[in-house]
Scaffold this motif. Structure first.
Motif, PDB file in Angstrom:
ATOM      1  N   ASP A  15     -54.591  16.260  16.833  1.00  0.00           N
ATOM      2  CA  ASP A  15     -55.192  14.976  17.207  1.00  0.00           C
ATOM      3  C   ASP A  15     -54.222  13.810  17.100  1.00  0.00           C
ATOM      4  O   ASP A  15     -54.591  12.671  17.398  1.00  0.00           O
ATOM      5  CB  ASP A  15     -56.462  14.710  16.408  1.00  0.00           C
ATOM      6  CG  ASP A  15     -56.200  14.552  14.927  1.00  0.00           C
ATOM      7  OD1 ASP A  15     -55.061  14.784  14.486  1.00  0.00           O
ATOM      8  OD2 ASP A  15     -57.135  14.188  14.203  1.00  0.00           O
ATOM      9  N   SER A  16     -52.963  14.056  16.696  1.00  0.00           N
ATOM     10  CA  SER A  16     -51.969  12.987  16.662  1.00  0.00           C
ATOM     11  C   SER A  16     -50.569  13.593  16.678  1.00  0.00           C
ATOM     12  O   SER A  16     -50.384  14.772  16.356  1.00  0.00           O
ATOM     13  CB  SER A  16     -52.133  12.111  15.417  1.00  0.00           C
ATOM     14  OG  SER A  16     -51.729  12.838  14.271  1.00  0.00           O
ATOM     15  N   HIS A  17     -49.597  12.784  17.050  1.00  0.00           N
ATOM     16  CA  HIS A  17     -48.208  13.244  17.056  1.00  0.00           C
ATOM     17  C   HIS A  17     -47.734  13.530  15.639  1.00  0.00           C
ATOM     18  O   HIS A  17     -46.939  14.445  15.412  1.00  0.00           O
ATOM     19  CB  HIS A  17     -47.298  12.211  17.727  1.00  0.00           C
ATOM     20  CG  HIS A  17     -47.528  12.121  19.205  1.00  0.00           C
ATOM     21  ND1 HIS A  17     -47.067  13.072  20.083  1.00  0.00           N
ATOM     22  CD2 HIS A  17     -48.189  11.212  19.952  1.00  0.00           C
ATOM     23  CE1 HIS A  17     -47.418  12.753  21.314  1.00  0.00           C
ATOM     24  NE2 HIS A  17     -48.116  11.624  21.257  1.00  0.00           N
ATOM     25  N   ARG A  33     -46.259  26.077  21.411  1.00  0.00           N
ATOM     26  CA  ARG A  33     -47.670  26.453  21.567  1.00  0.00           C
ATOM     27  C   ARG A  33     -48.607  25.407  20.986  1.00  0.00           C
ATOM     28  O   ARG A  33     -49.694  25.718  20.514  1.00  0.00           O
ATOM     29  CB  ARG A  33     -47.922  27.798  20.890  1.00  0.00           C
ATOM     30  CG  ARG A  33     -47.127  28.937  21.505  1.00  0.00           C
ATOM     31  CD  ARG A  33     -47.445  30.250  20.861  1.00  0.00           C
ATOM     32  NE  ARG A  33     -47.064  30.214  19.452  1.00  0.00           N
ATOM     33  CZ  ARG A  33     -47.558  31.018  18.529  1.00  0.00           C
ATOM     34  NH1 ARG A  33     -48.458  31.913  18.831  1.00  0.00           N
ATOM     35  NH2 ARG A  33     -47.166  30.936  17.273  1.00  0.00           N
ATOM     36  N   SER A  34     -48.194  24.156  21.020  1.00  0.00           N
ATOM     37  CA  SER A  34     -49.059  23.085  20.505  1.00  0.00           C
ATOM     38  C   SER A  34     -48.940  21.848  21.378  1.00  0.00           C
ATOM     39  O   SER A  34     -47.929  21.651  22.051  1.00  0.00           O
ATOM     40  CB  SER A  34     -48.692  22.754  19.060  1.00  0.00           C
ATOM     41  OG  SER A  34     -47.367  22.288  18.984  1.00  0.00           O
ATOM     42  N   THR A  35     -49.979  21.047  21.348  1.00  0.00           N
ATOM     43  CA  THR A  35     -49.980  19.799  22.103  1.00  0.00           C
ATOM     44  C   THR A  35     -50.842  18.779  21.372  1.00  0.00           C
ATOM     45  O   THR A  35     -51.581  19.122  20.449  1.00  0.00           O
ATOM     46  CB  THR A  35     -50.499  20.004  23.542  1.00  0.00           C
ATOM     47  OG1 THR A  35     -50.245  18.836  24.297  1.00  0.00           O
ATOM     48  CG2 THR A  35     -51.989  20.291  23.557  1.00  0.00           C
ATOM     49  N   VAL A  36     -50.743  17.528  21.828  1.00  0.00           N
ATOM     50  CA  VAL A  36     -51.526  16.447  21.236  1.00  0.00           C
ATOM     51  C   VAL A  36     -52.608  16.018  22.217  1.00  0.00           C
ATOM     52  O   VAL A  36     -52.328  15.759  23.387  1.00  0.00           O
ATOM     53  CB  VAL A  36     -50.629  15.233  20.885  1.00  0.00           C
ATOM     54  CG1 VAL A  36     -51.461  14.063  20.394  1.00  0.00           C
ATOM     55  CG2 VAL A  36     -49.590  15.635  19.862  1.00  0.00           C
ATOM     56  N   VAL A  37     -53.838  15.973  21.752  1.00  0.00           N
ATOM     57  CA  VAL A  37     -54.953  15.434  22.524  1.00  0.00           C
ATOM     58  C   VAL A  37     -55.592  14.385  21.634  1.00  0.00           C
ATOM     59  O   VAL A  37     -56.203  14.705  20.615  1.00  0.00           O
ATOM     60  CB  VAL A  37     -55.975  16.523  22.905  1.00  0.00           C
ATOM     61  CG1 VAL A  37     -57.175  15.901  23.610  1.00  0.00           C
ATOM     62  CG2 VAL A  37     -55.325  17.588  23.761  1.00  0.00           C
ATOM     63  N   HIS A  38     -55.423  13.121  22.008  1.00  0.00           N
ATOM     64  CA  HIS A  38     -55.958  12.028  21.192  1.00  0.00           C
ATOM     65  C   HIS A  38     -57.476  12.000  21.269  1.00  0.00           C
ATOM     66  O   HIS A  38     -58.066  12.328  22.295  1.00  0.00           O
ATOM     67  CB  HIS A  38     -55.383  10.683  21.661  1.00  0.00           C
ATOM     68  CG  HIS A  38     -53.911  10.598  21.457  1.00  0.00           C
ATOM     69  ND1 HIS A  38     -53.333  10.391  20.231  1.00  0.00           N
ATOM     70  CD2 HIS A  38     -52.889  10.720  22.333  1.00  0.00           C
ATOM     71  CE1 HIS A  38     -52.024  10.376  20.352  1.00  0.00           C
ATOM     72  NE2 HIS A  38     -51.732  10.583  21.616  1.00  0.00           N
ATOM     73  N   LEU A  39     -58.094  11.618  20.176  1.00  0.00           N
ATOM     74  CA  LEU A  39     -59.543  11.489  20.146  1.00  0.00           C
ATOM     75  C   LEU A  39     -59.947  10.341  21.063  1.00  0.00           C
ATOM     76  O   LEU A  39     -59.297   9.305  21.099  1.00  0.00           O
ATOM     77  CB  LEU A  39     -60.014  11.225  18.711  1.00  0.00           C
ATOM     78  CG  LEU A  39     -59.607  12.287  17.693  1.00  0.00           C
ATOM     79  CD1 LEU A  39     -60.024  11.862  16.291  1.00  0.00           C
ATOM     80  CD2 LEU A  39     -60.211  13.631  18.046  1.00  0.00           C
ATOM     81  N   SER A  40     -60.991  10.528  21.807  1.00  0.00           N
ATOM     82  CA  SER A  40     -61.392   9.489  22.754  1.00  0.00           C
ATOM     83  C   SER A  40     -62.213   8.411  22.057  1.00  0.00           C
ATOM     84  O   SER A  40     -62.776   8.624  20.994  1.00  0.00           O
ATOM     85  CB  SER A  40     -62.203  10.093  23.893  1.00  0.00           C
ATOM     86  OG  SER A  40     -63.403  10.619  23.386  1.00  0.00           O
ATOM     87  N   LEU A  41     -62.270   7.273  22.692  1.00  0.00           N
ATOM     88  CA  LEU A  41     -63.032   6.150  22.169  1.00  0.00           C
ATOM     89  C   LEU A  41     -64.310   5.971  22.955  1.00  0.00           C
ATOM     90  O   LEU A  41     -64.384   6.294  24.137  1.00  0.00           O
ATOM     91  CB  LEU A  41     -62.216   4.856  22.277  1.00  0.00           C
ATOM     92  CG  LEU A  41     -60.991   4.771  21.389  1.00  0.00           C
ATOM     93  CD1 LEU A  41     -60.243   3.485  21.665  1.00  0.00           C
ATOM     94  CD2 LEU A  41     -61.380   4.825  19.930  1.00  0.00           C
ATOM     95  N   ASP A  42     -65.265   5.428  22.314  1.00  0.00           N
ATOM     96  CA  ASP A  42     -66.503   5.057  22.974  1.00  0.00           C
ATOM     97  C   ASP A  42     -66.202   3.879  23.900  1.00  0.00           C
ATOM     98  O   ASP A  42     -65.439   2.992  23.540  1.00  0.00           O
ATOM     99  CB  ASP A  42     -67.522   4.657  21.901  1.00  0.00           C
ATOM    100  CG  ASP A  42     -68.898   4.452  22.472  1.00  0.00           C
ATOM    101  OD1 ASP A  42     -69.067   3.490  23.248  1.00  0.00           O
ATOM    102  OD2 ASP A  42     -69.795   5.238  22.133  1.00  0.00           O
TER     103      ASP A  42
END
Length: 71
Positions: A15-17, A33-42
């Motif tokens: 969820d973060s770098h 074999r890994s990547t970052v996907v940031h948590l989305s905001l409302d």
């Protein structure tokens, strides 16, 4: 146990770098074999217009007329 499971994972989503950096530091094999996907905001989280803005700090008690202030 968690590190062992992570080492066997096909892919890891972080969820973060910073989290990914820590993961790769302990398990270098997961770099590819890994990547970052940031948590989305409302959608409600957006900059406020001047009309919507209000002070962030509120007084904790009503003003005390007996309180001395600097002059």
């Amino acid at each position: 146990m968690e590190l062992l499971l992570s080492a066997k994972s096909h892919f890891v989503v972080c969820d973060s770098h910073s989290t990914r950096r820590d993961l790769v530091r302990f398990l270098p094999a997961l770099e590819a074999r890994s990547t970052v996907v940031h948590l989305s905001l409302d959608p409600r989280w957006r900059p406020l217009s001047a009309a919507e803005a209000r002070p962030l700090l509120a007084p904790l008690a009503p003003p005390d007329p007996e309180r001395r202030t600097r002059t």
